[in-house]
Design a protein around this motif. Structure first.
Motif, short mmCIF file in Angstrom:
data_model
loop_
_atom_site.label_atom_id
_atom_site.label_comp_id
_atom_site.label_asym_id
_atom_site.label_seq_id
_atom_site.Cartn_x
_atom_site.Cartn_y
_atom_site.Cartn_z
N GLN A 98 -3.87 -28.50 24.21
CA GLN A 98 -4.70 -27.39 24.66
C GLN A 98 -4.67 -26.23 23.65
N VAL A 99 -3.54 -26.08 22.97
CA VAL A 99 -3.44 -25.03 21.95
C VAL A 99 -4.51 -25.24 20.88
N LEU A 100 -4.66 -26.51 20.50
CA LEU A 100 -5.68 -26.82 19.49
C LEU A 100 -7.08 -26.52 20.03
N GLY A 124 -5.36 -34.96 27.83
CA GLY A 124 -3.97 -35.20 28.18
C GLY A 124 -3.57 -34.42 29.43
N SER A 125 -2.27 -34.14 29.57
CA SER A 125 -1.78 -33.39 30.72
C SER A 125 -0.74 -32.39 30.24
N GLU A 126 -0.05 -31.74 31.20
CA GLU A 126 0.89 -30.69 30.78
C GLU A 126 2.07 -31.23 29.99
N VAL A 127 2.30 -32.58 30.04
CA VAL A 127 3.45 -33.10 29.31
C VAL A 127 3.07 -33.70 27.95
N THR A 131 -10.77 -21.88 28.52
CA THR A 131 -9.93 -22.67 27.60
C THR A 131 -8.46 -22.30 27.75
N VAL A 132 -8.18 -21.06 28.09
CA VAL A 132 -6.79 -20.65 28.13
C VAL A 132 -6.15 -20.90 29.50
N SER A 133 -7.00 -21.17 30.49
CA SER A 133 -6.50 -21.32 31.86
C SER A 133 -5.40 -22.37 32.02
N PRO A 134 -5.52 -23.59 31.41
CA PRO A 134 -4.43 -24.56 31.58
C PRO A 134 -3.09 -24.06 31.06
#
Lengths: 364, 296
Positions: free
Chosen positions: B142-144, B126-129, B208-211
């Motif tokens: 991304q949290v998952l 996906g993306s930031e939204v 993994t945490v960078s985004p």
């Protein structure tokens, strides 16, 4: 009384005077500004040298104490109390003569505490905080001690960075000069350059003499035992925790005094003075100076700070200090400036030649 | 505070907390095998993110991450070979100063290779939204990813340390280096491996945490301090407890933001560190008897 130990002081005084005369002769007195700043940083560093070299305790929070001194005096001498001038406490202060009324650049009247009171207040606060932190922190050793002092430094940094009264990221500016005695003034004015150079170095020399006396006293011997082995020192009747605490507080006072004077000299202080990198830098200087070596530390402190302030290292400023730390700790953990270092280097070179080790062995 | 808000805070807390836990595990792996606290641990996380970011324009994301991890691992190994191996019985003070120096050096090199810009890897899915709704709380996929990969790292490490020969050898080395070497274990290799391992998991976490949190050349030191806090909170050397402690600190921090100004976020974590050091230096979970035998 053994006067030999004061010979380096005499040399230092002569060098200080010589440098001033030479810079005046060649018309390069602007160097004195950086030398003055280096002197104040050196004052902090020799205090840290006492703690690290003689008492054997690392502190990665020394910039925190520097900032406590600097910010206290900066805050007290810039906060305008003119609106509350009629408050009973302030009238009392005024009648005691410890308030200053001055005009700023725009002609506004500013009423604040006198720098002398601010200075005393800064030192008292520092002593208080150093005791408060020192009692629990100095029970720790090794990594735990390093991290605890580092944590203290970061807390100070974050607090000054996040508090409105301390100017947040801008710090406190327009700090007035500090009239030490009538006619003697700590400030960054060009007219006072030579005078301030001497004020700074007199302070360093007094600091150094005090430390020399301390090192050669009963307390100094106790500290050296303590560095060798805390258990052994304790068995011999040395009150280990008290000595450690006292040296910790003493080094904090040195840092704080340096902070107060440099803040008045620079007419301001910013949060970068409290940053972790500053604390690491001071540790690097003490390490390069040879830990338990007052004069080595002083020479390193003046040289490195002067070069750094002149911008010789450019954008590699922090990297230079990092490399110094690594190289010194890997190859010369006892420092660069000490007796016998030249013969050791010769020894190392002899070993490099073919058959060198055998030759060296025969010689020794 | 509504239930959804609480849930939102909890999710952001465990995301950050799991990264702290990974950094703390990295500390523990090296501490167990060498007795050194590697202050440069946070820099491995930074390197993972920043290297992967510079590979992404030329190759698929997965490949970039793998390459970043491999390069960071190599750097970790190199650090051990060049700086740590040559020292015989170094004092703790010396080790602290060397690793602090290394941390600054890596940071400065990163500053000169890249720059001071803040950068972020693209989202893995996906993306930031894009967001997933769980019980009314909106979270990024991304949290998952972060939670899943952290869990995977922890489980894989447990498996490695308890069920593989090399892992068992590393544990033997941690328990008693001399005895391990008498049993024929190559202790030097194990020390090197521990640096590789902690560099690798640091880099994975960094990618993994960078985004979510972005990557910046100076992000290492604050992370290292949080990681150390977590390692101490759980008891130095105890990786399972570090996971719990990491989540705890993450939650505390994320809830503290709702009460105190953001600027004081670090102050809370460090105050916890100081309090733990002063009152329970063995960590939250260790028994008093064990703590009494150790010196701090």
């Amino acid at each position: 009384m053994d006067l030999k130990r004061y010979y380096p002081v005499v040399v230092l005084i002569l060098v200080v005077i010589l440098i001033q005369i030479l810079t005046s002769l060649f018309g390069i007195t602007f160097y004195l500004t950086q030398l003055t700043m280096s002197a104040y940083y050196s004052l902090l560093t020799i205090g840290l040298c006492m703690l690290m070299g003689y008492a054997g305790q690392i502190s990665l929070g020394q910039a925190g104490f520097f900032a406590i001194g600097g910010y206290t005096t900066a805050f007290l001498t810039t906060v305008n109390l003119i609106d509350k001038a009629e408050a009973p406490v302030l009238s009392l202060f005024k009648s005691l003569g410890i308030m200053v009324l001055r005009e700023d650049l725009y002609g506004n009247k500013i009423l604040h505490l006198s720098p002398w009171v601010a200075f005393l207040f800064a030192v008292i606060i520092t002593i208080f905080i150093a005791f408060l932190i020192g009692v629990p922190v100095l029970k720790l050793k090794g990594h735990y001690l390093a991290m605890a002092t580092l944590g203290f430094g970061i807390i100070v940094y974050r607090v000054v960075l996040g508090t409105r009264a301390f100017g947040e990221a801008d710090g406190i500016t327009r700090v007035p000069g500090f009239n030490l005695l009538p006619g003697i003034r700590v400030s960054g004015d060009f007219a006072n350059r030579v005078e301030n150079y001497y004020i700074a170095w007199v302070l360093v020399i007094i600091g150094a003499i005090l430390l020399i006396n301390l090192v050669n006293s009963r307390a100094g011997r106790a500290l050296r035992y303590l560095h060798g082995s805390e258990e052994a020192a304790s068995t011999m009747g040395v009150n280990v925790s008290r000595y450690k605490l006292n040296v910790f507080v003493l080094s904090a006072i040195y840092a704080s005094v340096a902070g107060v004077f440099l803040t008045h000299f620079n007419a301001g202080i910013g949060p970068s003075e409290a940053s972790v990198m500053k604390s690491v830098r001071y540790v690097a200087i003490v390490a390069a100076g040879g830990m338990a070596n007052l004069w080595g530390t002083l020479i390193m402190a003046v040289t490195l700070n002067f070069l750094s302030l002149r911008g010789v290292f450019g954008t590699y400023d922090d990297a230079v200090f990092a490399v110094i730390l690594i190289v010194i700790m890997l190859f010369a953990p006892r420092g660069l400036i000490r007796k016998g270092v030249i013969s050791e280097i010769e020894f190392a070179f002899k070993k490099l030649k073919p058959g060198g080790i055998i030759k060296v062995k025969r010689e020794s | 505070m509504s239930f959804e808000q609480v849930l939102q805070y909890i999710f952001s807390g465990i995301t950050v907390g799991s990264i702290y836990a990974v950094v703390a595990i990295g500390f523990n792996i090296i501490y167990n095998s060498t007795g050194i606290i590697n202050f440069a641990q946070g820099e491995f996380v930074m390197m993972g993110g920043i290297i992967a970011h510079s590979f992404t324009p030329t190759m698929p994301l997965f490949l970039a991450v793998v390459l970043a991890v491999v390069i960071t691992t190599a750097v970790g190994s190199l650090i051990e070979l060049v700086f740590i191996r040559s020292l015989k019985n170094p004092s703790v003070l010396r080790m602290i100063i060397i690793t602090i120096g290394l941390s600054i050096l890596i940071r400065e090199i990163a500053l000169h290779i890249w720059d001071e810009k803040i950068r972020a890897l693209p989202f893995f899915t996906g993306s930031e939204v894009t967001s997933i709704t769980i019980f009314g709380a909106h979270i990024s996929p991304q949290v998952l990813w972060v939670l899943g990969i952290t869990a995977l790292i922890v489980v894989a490490l447990q498996f490695f340390f308890y069920f593989t020969f090399t892992g068992q050898a590393m544990r033997a080395c941690a328990a008693n280096r001399k005895a391990a070497s008498l049993c024929g274990i190559n202790t030097r290799k194990m020390v090197n491996l521990s640096f590789c391992l902690s560099a690798a998991i640091g880099a994975v976490a960094g990618c993994t945490v960078s985004p979510l949190t972005q990557t910046h050349y100076a992000m290492g030191t604050p992370l290292a301090i949080k990681g150390f806090t977590v390692a101490i909170l759980g008891g130095l050397g105890n990786s399972t407890a570090a996971v719990l402690a990491g989540l705890l600190l993450g939650l505390l921090e994320s809830f503290s933001i709702s009460l105190l100004p953001m600027a004081y976020k670090d102050v809370i974590a460090i105050s916890i560190l100081l309090l733990i050091l002063f009152f329970r230096p063995g960590g939250l979970f260790q028994s008093r008897q064990i703590v009494a035998l150790k010196s701090f």
